[in-house]
Scaffold this motif. Structure first.
Motif, PDB file in Angstrom:
ATOM      1  N   GLN A 183       0.845  -1.193   0.000  1.00 47.57           N
ATOM      2  CA  GLN A 183       0.000   0.000   0.000  1.00 47.57           C
ATOM      3  C   GLN A 183       0.885   1.249   0.000  1.00 47.57           C
ATOM      4  O   GLN A 183       2.007   1.225   0.525  1.00 47.57           O
ATOM      5  N   GLN A 188       1.329   5.945   4.515  1.00 47.38           N
ATOM      6  CA  GLN A 188       0.301   6.814   5.098  1.00 47.38           C
ATOM      7  C   GLN A 188       0.654   8.286   4.895  1.00 47.38           C
ATOM      8  O   GLN A 188      -0.241   9.108   4.674  1.00 47.38           O
ATOM      9  N   GLN A 238      -0.351   9.131   1.389  1.00 46.34           N
ATOM     10  CA  GLN A 238      -1.806   9.203   1.274  1.00 46.34           C
ATOM     11  C   GLN A 238      -2.347  10.495   1.891  1.00 46.34           C
ATOM     12  O   GLN A 238      -3.335  11.055   1.407  1.00 46.34           O
ATOM     13  N   SER A 264      -0.033  13.628  -1.092  1.00 43.99           N
ATOM     14  CA  SER A 264       0.713  13.047  -2.211  1.00 43.99           C
ATOM     15  C   SER A 264       1.554  14.075  -2.960  1.00 43.99           C
ATOM     16  O   SER A 264       2.352  13.709  -3.822  1.00 43.99           O
ATOM     17  N   LYS A 276       5.880   7.276  -2.435  1.00 41.03           N
ATOM     18  CA  LYS A 276       4.579   6.612  -2.469  1.00 41.03           C
ATOM     19  C   LYS A 276       4.686   5.218  -1.861  1.00 41.03           C
ATOM     20  O   LYS A 276       3.786   4.765  -1.138  1.00 41.03           O
TER      21      LYS A 276
END
Length: 485
Positions: free
Chosen positions: A290, A293, A296, A299, A305
């Protein structure tokens, strides 16, 4: 009072009368209908399968142990296991779960199959027994094998077999299983792997035989070559043949990973794997991991990422990086995520290595590309993205020693989610070149080569344990097992 005596006498007469008509009736009074002495093998087999798979591919062993030592994952809370410190009670639990769990159930199925002279019942049980024992011996080296699970027959102190002997027995059992089964087995829907399809069990047996054989590449290359030659054409032919346990995800029978991630957030992707995926522009990256955080949350801030956590940091250092490193992908958090026992991708990489070594005919490059393609298709990667990946110069196959390293690296990536196998392949090949954990507790500081034996064996089977340790020249985490040369 007289009435009570009369009733008691009458009751006694009735019982005596009933016993006289049916001699078994009094004996039956002592039988517990909820604890039958004989259980249908169709009920024992799925219990053995789920016990073995739930242990080896479950959250406790994979998330807290093998995926860490393979450097697929890293711990960012309570990092003892990531530093190669596993509690003795945990090792005891692993050992007990192997022998008193799946292996005991499979032993009973094999006894029932022998009594019934039913090779179709025996075949799947032999394959699962082989898969389970290979996992156990790859953890500890010499272990009880030929005398294991015979406690009810009087052997409560089984001898340890040398790993070479165990591997020989596994290869024999897999050959027997594949050659004696017909197309169906008596388990039907109780066969949680293939739904009663023994043709697929035979393909699994052949593919697993190739895996076991390849592990002998350094210690017995002639044996490895001959075994793989015998099964190369009879193993998995596509992802439809993959050996996997598909968890229903119904709230009762959920994926072990899912149950863990419901309440815990201890893990991040290893820097080793994330950096490899990024450097290869691997389309599996957003599936395996994923976004961080921090990314997220913003960005546009320039934070990565995707980022991995270095293995084995101190608790303080690791704990500070939770938001800046990637969690495992959401695919692996689903309640119905399947547990993979072996895949077509892995079998393709085995054939690629065998072809490169000159053991089997065919193109090593073709088998190598088959393995990459199968792994990506397993996760739904598009054909266009697969083609783009394979076309990269660093992925394009180069024959010789460089090609062997390419095969082994791609296999390590494809084995994500199968930590024990990935760690075993690292030990066999040295690929990738793993940096030991930051706070490695091994002496010298290396990635462990084996798991230490359980303390329980010192109490209950010490003479056989000490004989095995002496035969192997030691059994610390830095001692190598038979095939790890």
């Amino acid at each position: 009072m007289l009435n009570k005596v009369a009733l008691a006498v009458s009751g006694a007469v009735l019982v005596a009368s009933a016993a006289g008509c049916n001699p078994d009736s009094l004996t039956n009074l002592n039988k517990n209908p909820n604890a039958p002495e004989k259980v249908d093998p169709a009920k024992i087999f799925p219990s053995g399968v789920t016990a073995s798979v739930g242990l080896i591919e479950g959250a406790s062993m994979q998330l807290y142990f093998t995926e860490l030592w393979a450097q697929h994952l890293a711990e960012y809370q309570y990092p003892d296991d990531d530093q190669y410190v596993i509690r003795p009670t945990t090792i005891d639990a692993y050992w007990a779960s192997f022998y008193s769990g799946g292996l005991q159930d499979l032993e009973q199925v094999l006894r029932d199959a022998a009594t019934a002279k039913d090779p179709d019942m025996a075949g799947p049980a032999l394959v699962m027994k082989s898969w389970t024992f290979q996992s156990a011996t790859d953890l500890w080296g010499d272990i009880p094998y030929s005398q294991a699970n015979k406690g009810d027959l009087g052997n409560t102190s089984p001898a340890y077999d040398p790993q070479a002997t165990i591997y020989g027995g596994i290869l024999t059992d897999l050959k027997t299983a594949a050659s004696t089964m017909s197309s169906t087995n008596p388990f039907g829907a109780a066969d949680l792997i293939y739904g009663g399809d023994n043709d697929k069990w035979a393909r699994f047996a052949n593919s697993l035989r190739a895996r076991v054989a390849l592990r002998l590449a350094k210690v017995d290359p002639a044996k490895a070559a001959s075994e793989i030659q015998a099964v190369a054409a009879g193993g998995f032919a596509s992802n439809a043949d993959n050996a996997m346990l598909a968890w229903p995800g119904d709230g009762v029978n959920n994926s072990p990973y899912y149950n863990t991630f419901l309440t815990r957030d201890d893990f991040r992707m290893s820097m080793t794997l994330i950096d490899t995926l990024i450097s290869y522009n691997d389309p599996r990256l957003p599936i395996f991991a994923q976004p961080t955080q921090n990314w997220q949350a913003d960005s546009t801030s320039g934070v990565p990422k995707y980022a991995g956590l270095r293995n084995g940091l101190t608790a303080t250092a690791a704990g500070l990086q939770g938001r800046s490193t990637s969690r495992i992908g959401t695919y692996f958090m689903e309640p119905d995520m399947p547990s993979m026992l072996m895949t077509y991708a892995e079998f393709s990489f085995i054939k690629a290595e065998a072809a490169e070594r000159g053991w089997i005919p065919g193109s090593a490059a073709s088998f190598y590309y088959d393995g990459i393609t199968a792994s990506m298709e397993q996760y739904g990667v598009s054909a266009a993205d697969i083609a783009t990946y394979i076309a990269q110069p660093k992925v394009a196959y180069v024959p010789g020693a460089a090609g062997l390293a390419q095969i082994q690296l791609q296999k390590w990536i494809a084995l994500f989610g199968q930590g024990l196998e990935a760690w075993a392949e690292y030990r066999r090949t040295g690929v990738p070149n793993l940096t030991p954990a930051d706070q490695a507790q091994t002496t010298p500081a290396i990635v462990p080569r084996r798991l230490e034996y359980p303390i329980s064996e010192q109490s209950f089977n010490n003479a056989n344990l000490q004989a095995a340790i002496a035969r192997q020249g030691g059994a610390t985490m830095t001692n190598r097992i038979y095939w790890d040369k």
